[in-house]
Design a protein around this motif. Structure first.
Motif, mmCIF file in Angstrom:
data_model
loop_
_atom_site.group_PDB
_atom_site.id
_atom_site.type_symbol
_atom_site.label_atom_id
_atom_site.label_comp_id
_atom_site.label_asym_id
_atom_site.label_seq_id
_atom_site.Cartn_x
_atom_site.Cartn_y
_atom_site.Cartn_z
ATOM 1 N N ALA A 1 1.040 5.069 0.833
ATOM 2 C CA ALA A 1 0.381 6.236 1.452
ATOM 3 C C ALA A 1 1.195 7.461 1.026
ATOM 4 O O ALA A 1 1.211 7.811 -0.145
ATOM 5 N N GLY A 2 1.923 8.089 1.969
ATOM 6 C CA GLY A 2 2.758 9.232 1.585
ATOM 7 C C GLY A 2 4.012 8.811 0.834
ATOM 8 O O GLY A 2 4.637 9.610 0.141
ATOM 9 N N GLY A 3 4.415 7.564 1.009
ATOM 10 C CA GLY A 3 5.604 7.042 0.323
ATOM 11 C C GLY A 3 6.913 7.445 0.968
ATOM 12 O O GLY A 3 7.988 7.122 0.459
ATOM 13 N N THR A 4 6.863 8.127 2.137
ATOM 14 C CA THR A 4 8.113 8.650 2.709
ATOM 15 C C THR A 4 8.974 7.549 3.345
ATOM 16 O O THR A 4 10.170 7.752 3.536
ATOM 17 N N ASP A 5 8.384 6.431 3.652
ATOM 18 C CA ASP A 5 9.164 5.248 4.033
ATOM 19 C C ASP A 5 9.273 4.297 2.851
ATOM 20 O O ASP A 5 10.361 3.826 2.510
ATOM 21 N N LEU A 6 8.129 4.016 2.239
ATOM 22 C CA LEU A 6 8.072 2.955 1.222
ATOM 23 C C LEU A 6 8.982 3.253 0.031
ATOM 24 O O LEU A 6 9.764 2.389 -0.396
ATOM 25 N N THR B 1 1.714 9.934 6.607
ATOM 26 C CA THR B 1 0.463 9.659 7.318
ATOM 27 C C THR B 1 0.743 8.934 8.640
ATOM 28 O O THR B 1 1.809 8.332 8.816
ATOM 29 N N ASN C 1 3.072 5.577 9.381
ATOM 30 C CA ASN C 1 4.040 5.547 10.478
ATOM 31 C C ASN C 1 3.934 4.248 11.271
ATOM 32 O O ASN C 1 4.947 3.638 11.614
ATOM 33 N N ASP D 1 7.613 7.557 15.848
ATOM 34 C CA ASP D 1 7.295 8.529 16.905
ATOM 35 C C ASP D 1 5.846 8.506 17.359
ATOM 36 O O ASP D 1 5.544 8.918 18.472
ATOM 37 N N VAL E 1 0.868 -1.184 0.000
ATOM 38 C CA VAL E 1 0.000 0.000 0.000
ATOM 39 C C VAL E 1 0.904 1.233 0.000
ATOM 40 O O VAL E 1 1.871 1.310 0.774
ATOM 41 N N VAL F 1 -5.086 -0.882 6.130
ATOM 42 C CA VAL F 1 -5.551 -0.087 7.274
ATOM 43 C C VAL F 1 -6.424 1.028 6.727
ATOM 44 O O VAL F 1 -6.018 1.751 5.812
HETATM 45 C C1 LIG Z 1 13.799 12.352 5.831
HETATM 46 C C2 LIG Z 1 12.894 11.489 6.657
HETATM 47 C C3 LIG Z 1 12.712 11.795 7.991
HETATM 48 C C4 LIG Z 1 11.864 11.013 8.776
HETATM 49 N N1 LIG Z 1 11.718 11.330 10.093
HETATM 50 C C5 LIG Z 1 10.923 10.568 10.880
HETATM 51 C C6 LIG Z 1 10.790 10.862 12.266
HETATM 52 O O1 LIG Z 1 11.348 11.834 12.796
HETATM 53 N N2 LIG Z 1 9.999 10.042 13.005
HETATM 54 C C7 LIG Z 1 9.324 8.971 12.471
HETATM 55 O O2 LIG Z 1 8.620 8.270 13.189
HETATM 56 N N3 LIG Z 1 9.446 8.666 11.150
HETATM 57 C C8 LIG Z 1 10.221 9.436 10.354
HETATM 58 N N4 LIG Z 1 10.359 9.133 9.022
HETATM 59 C C9 LIG Z 1 9.653 7.968 8.484
HETATM 60 C C10 LIG Z 1 8.319 8.282 7.755
HETATM 61 O O3 LIG Z 1 8.269 9.580 7.249
HETATM 62 C C11 LIG Z 1 7.102 8.057 8.667
HETATM 63 O O4 LIG Z 1 7.132 6.746 9.163
HETATM 64 C C12 LIG Z 1 5.767 8.330 7.953
HETATM 65 O O5 LIG Z 1 4.745 8.512 8.909
HETATM 66 C C13 LIG Z 1 5.363 7.212 6.997
HETATM 67 O O6 LIG Z 1 4.099 7.535 6.440
HETATM 68 P P1 LIG Z 1 3.800 7.418 4.878
HETATM 69 O O7 LIG Z 1 2.395 7.831 4.699
HETATM 70 O O8 LIG Z 1 4.819 8.154 4.086
HETATM 71 O O9 LIG Z 1 3.975 5.844 4.664
HETATM 72 P P2 LIG Z 1 4.439 5.038 3.371
HETATM 73 O O10 LIG Z 1 5.889 5.259 3.129
HETATM 74 O O11 LIG Z 1 3.526 5.273 2.225
HETATM 75 O O12 LIG Z 1 4.185 3.563 3.905
HETATM 76 C C14 LIG Z 1 4.966 3.029 4.966
HETATM 77 C C15 LIG Z 1 4.615 1.547 5.123
HETATM 78 O O13 LIG Z 1 3.272 1.407 5.571
HETATM 79 C C16 LIG Z 1 2.502 0.660 4.630
HETATM 80 N N5 LIG Z 1 1.186 1.314 4.581
HETATM 81 C C17 LIG Z 1 0.950 2.636 4.429
HETATM 82 N N6 LIG Z 1 -0.371 2.879 4.500
HETATM 83 C C18 LIG Z 1 -0.972 1.683 4.688
HETATM 84 C C19 LIG Z 1 -2.331 1.281 4.829
HETATM 85 N N7 LIG Z 1 -3.346 2.165 4.798
HETATM 86 N N8 LIG Z 1 -2.592 -0.028 5.012
HETATM 87 C C20 LIG Z 1 -1.592 -0.939 5.049
HETATM 88 N N9 LIG Z 1 -0.282 -0.619 4.924
HETATM 89 C C21 LIG Z 1 0.024 0.674 4.745
HETATM 90 C C22 LIG Z 1 3.262 0.772 3.316
HETATM 91 O O14 LIG Z 1 2.970 -0.305 2.439
HETATM 92 C C23 LIG Z 1 4.692 0.766 3.824
HETATM 93 O O15 LIG Z 1 5.099 -0.544 4.134
HETATM 94 C C24 LIG Z 1 11.201 9.895 8.208
HETATM 95 C C25 LIG Z 1 11.381 9.600 6.850
HETATM 96 C C26 LIG Z 1 12.215 10.378 6.076
HETATM 97 C C27 LIG Z 1 12.408 10.051 4.627
#
Ligand SMILES: Cc1cc2nc3c(=O)[nH]c(=O)nc-3n(C[C@H](O)[C@H](O)[C@H](O)COP(=O)(O)OP(=O)(O)OC[C@H]3O[C@@H](n4cnc5c(N)ncnc54)[C@H](O)[C@@H]3O)c2cc1C
Length: 282
Positions: free
Chosen positions: A31-36, A110, A114, A123, A29, A166
């Protein structure tokens, strides 16, 4: 290089679950893609298909109130943080979310992402644990409501099945709680946590709930601790003893195990001073 994968913007959750089921563990899935997207670029994940749910209205909705809240899985962190009542009702959750990355990142990232990423340092995890959040999930077999306590199963592992999505996160009514969040990081500005700690104190029940991140393979929620001490120092020592016996810090790129062990009691004491009258003493 991001490699090759199919991208699908789904029109219903059911369509997304079917796509994930067909992908048999090779779907993800988005979402924001910031981890994926970082993990794909670094070769840590290589999905065949990305399922983008962001076009679904139901997942973009959120509702915040003293009597319980729900946060759609696609809601970017900044929409929550900038909501008028959010900081008033969930000050520690707001503090935790503001500590995630940069403003630009929080425009994409999102809450669901996270927790689904399941980093031990996430966090939002400690505060969601002390607030007793519930994760709403849909899969091909139906709907599940998973307590956040049962959600994390290991480093980057959750109880989600490959076809499950989720849909949102619910926060039960607990308006009596006082909450706090503390994060230790290497630098000022944005950085992942060396340790993060959240606490929730119920003055009615005189109990304290603590959760600790980045000190074990999953964020750790302690059993509720009764607050009945007459001596703040003795109470702090008692709590720190419980905390120490519940975690197993390791050394990694962000800090050594011994540094984590040294900092943890300091963060716990700060939480006690912020939440408890006279730090837990009479
Ligand atoms: C520069 C940088 C700094 C960061 N700093 C922090 C920080 O200070 N603290 C922190 O906790 N994190 C940090 N992160 C990590 C990240 O930004 C967070 O974890 C963020 O909340 C991930 O959300 P996302 O929507 O981008 O998830 P995504 O990258 O889109 O998804 C993350 C994971 O969750 C899964 N997923 C997403 N949505 C769903 C859904 N609805 N159902 C099932 N699976 C799902 C995806 O398949 C993937 O495996 C950082 C990342 C970067 C690149």
């Amino acid at each position: 290089m991001l490699g090759n994968f199919e991208y699908k913007r789904i029109r219903s959750i059911e369509e997304g679950c079917l796509c994930l089921a067909e992908a048999a563990g090779k779907g993800a899935v988005l979402a924001g893609g910031t981890d994926l997207l970082v993990e794909i670029r670094n070769g840590l994940k290589s999905p065949d298909i990305l399922i983008d749910c962001k076009g679904l209205d139901a997942l973009n909705a959120f509702h915040v109130s003293q009597s319980g809240s729900s946060i759609g899985a696609s809601v970017p962190l900044n929409r929550l943080i900038e909501h008028r009542g959010f900081h008033t009702i969930y000050p520690a959750l707001a503090d935790a979310l503001i500590s995630i990355g940069t403003y630009q990142l929080r425009n994409r990232a999102t809450l669901a992402g996270n927790i689904c990423n399941a980093s031990p340092a996430a966090d939002s995890a400690p505060i969601l644990l002390v607030l007793n959040a519930v994760v709403d999930v849909i899969g091909i077999e139906g709907v599940r409501a998973i307590s956040i306590r049962d959600f994390f199963t290991g480093v980057k592992k959750t109880t989600l099945k490959p076809d499950e999505i989720v849909t949102g996160i619910r926060l039960p009514e607990r308006s009596d709680l006082r909450t706090a969040f503390k994060k230790q990081q290497r630098i000022r500005g944005h950085d992942l946590a060396i340790i993060n700690v959240a606490g929730a104190y119920s003055p009615d029940e005189k109990t304290l709930r603590l959760a600790i991140g980045s000190c074990a393979p999953t964020p750790v929620l302690l059993d509720p601790i009764e607050v009945d001490s007459k001596d703040a120092d003795a109470f702090a020592s008692h709590v720190i003893e419980i905390v120490r016996s519940s975690v197993s810090p390791i050394s990694d790129v962000r800090a050594s195990a011994s540094y984590r062990s040294a900092v943890l009691p300091i963060l716990v004491k700060r939480i006690l001073h912020e939440l408890l009258p006279a730090g837990g003493g009479a």
